[in-house]
Design a protein around this motif. Structure first.
Motif, short mmCIF file in Angstrom:
data_model
loop_
_atom_site.label_atom_id
_atom_site.label_comp_id
_atom_site.label_asym_id
_atom_site.label_seq_id
_atom_site.Cartn_x
_atom_site.Cartn_y
_atom_site.Cartn_z
N ASN A 147 2.28 1.01 0.79
CA ASN A 147 3.39 0.08 0.98
C ASN A 147 4.40 0.62 1.98
N LYS A 148 5.35 -0.20 2.32
CA LYS A 148 6.30 0.15 3.38
C LYS A 148 7.14 1.38 3.02
N LYS A 149 7.50 1.51 1.74
CA LYS A 149 8.30 2.65 1.33
C LYS A 149 7.54 3.95 1.53
N LEU A 152 4.98 4.45 3.58
CA LEU A 152 4.79 4.65 5.01
C LEU A 152 6.05 5.18 5.68
N ASN A 153 7.19 4.63 5.28
CA ASN A 153 8.46 5.08 5.83
C ASN A 153 8.71 6.55 5.47
N PHE A 174 -1.77 -1.99 7.42
CA PHE A 174 -1.14 -1.44 6.22
C PHE A 174 -1.92 -1.83 4.95
N TYR A 205 8.26 3.34 10.97
CA TYR A 205 6.94 3.41 10.36
C TYR A 205 5.94 2.42 10.96
N GLN A 206 6.44 1.35 11.58
CA GLN A 206 5.54 0.38 12.21
C GLN A 206 4.77 1.00 13.37
N LYS A 249 -0.37 -5.64 12.29
CA LYS A 249 0.19 -4.46 11.63
C LYS A 249 0.09 -4.58 10.11
N GLU A 250 0.26 -5.79 9.61
CA GLU A 250 0.13 -5.99 8.16
C GLU A 250 -1.31 -5.77 7.71
N THR A 293 11.04 -0.88 13.51
CA THR A 293 11.47 0.30 12.75
C THR A 293 10.35 1.33 12.76
#
Length: 264
Positions: free
Chosen positions: A99-101, A103-104, A93, A63-64, A89-90, A61
């Motif tokens: 967090n993922k939200k 970054l997205n 981050f 943002y990765q 990747k973790e 996806t």
């Protein structure tokens, strides 16, 4: 004639109809520029973009891609990245404490800003595969319906189709904003149209997605094709061919003939 057509054709978008690897790589760089100050003075270097294209299959996806670009700048080998990206990747981050939200949202914002400021330039960073128009045309001429099911935002798909001069029913485009995954979307479409999975064809370039379809009790009888020209490593194709998995490799040289044959 249209009423006699019984089958439905589904296409993924990125990696099947459209090559957006360069655009995704630049968005990763722009998003990363917000985080890493040393990126702010230049556009994405060509050498990094070339490496990003080779490693694009690692991304599930958008943002990765920020983490992938960061790791590329740190000169890890391609072999190491292929085996360790999920873990690395973790780490990236975690190191930036986002967090993922967040970054997205960051990834989407730089893309939206790019489109707003210079839409023609954004469009130009994409390429249509040379046979894509023919595949869509075959779908319209030989299948009951043709759908695009993607993790890309629908509005972006519509803009790109218009840019490439492709007329496509917007009601048949399902993007990220639907809030459902591809299995849920396609299962709902088939059930609403009372179409058996046996009468449906799905062309996708992410093998794990197709494996999930093959393992689904309702969808396992779909005709599942892995687009060999998409975002995948050669060893994935070799593995599928050697293990005789319930996925078929679709090569560009035969794609048109096979989709016509499948419609019958």
């Amino acid at each position: 004639m249209k009423k006699q057509r019984k089958k439905i054709l589904f296409f993924d978008f990125d990696g099947v109809l459209c090559d957006s690897a360069n655009e995704t790589g630049r968005c990763a760089w722009l998003a990363g520029s917000v985080v890493w100050e040393e990126w702010r003075e230049t556009d994405v270097p060509k050498k990094y973009l070339e490496k990003f294209r080779k490693l694009r299959p690692l991304i599930e996806t958008g943002y990765q891609s920020i983490a992938l670009m960061k790791l590329i700048t740190e000169n890890y080998t391609e072999t190491f990245m292929k085996t360790e990206f999920h873990f690395m990747k973790e780490q990236v981050f975690t190191s930036i404490a986002l967090n993922k939200k967040v970054l997205n949202n960051l990834f989407n914002k730089v893309r939206e800003d790019w489109i707003r400021v210079n839409p023609k330039n954004w469009l130009a960073w994409h390429k249509l595969y040379p046979f894509s128009k023919n595949l869509i045309s075959i779908g319209k001429s030989n299948y009951k319906e043709v759908y695009i099911v993607s993790t890309k935002h629908k509005i972006f798909i519509e803009k790109l189709l218009d840019f490439f001069g492709i007329d496509f029913n917007p009601d048949n485009i399902y993007g990220l904003e639907s809030g459902e995954n591809k299995i849920e979307i396609i299962e709902n479409i088939l059930k609403e149209n009372k179409i058996s999975p046996k009468n449906s064809v799905f062309v996708e370039d992410y093998s794990d997605t197709l494996r999930a379809f093959a393992a689904n009790d309702f969808l396992k009888e779909m005709h599942l094709y892995l687009a060999s020209w998409g975002y995948m490593f050669p060893e994935i194709i070799e593995e599928i061919e050697e293990k005789n998995l319930p996925l078929r490799i679709l090569y560009s040289s035969m794609a048109e003939d096979i989709l016509i044959k499948e419609s019958m």
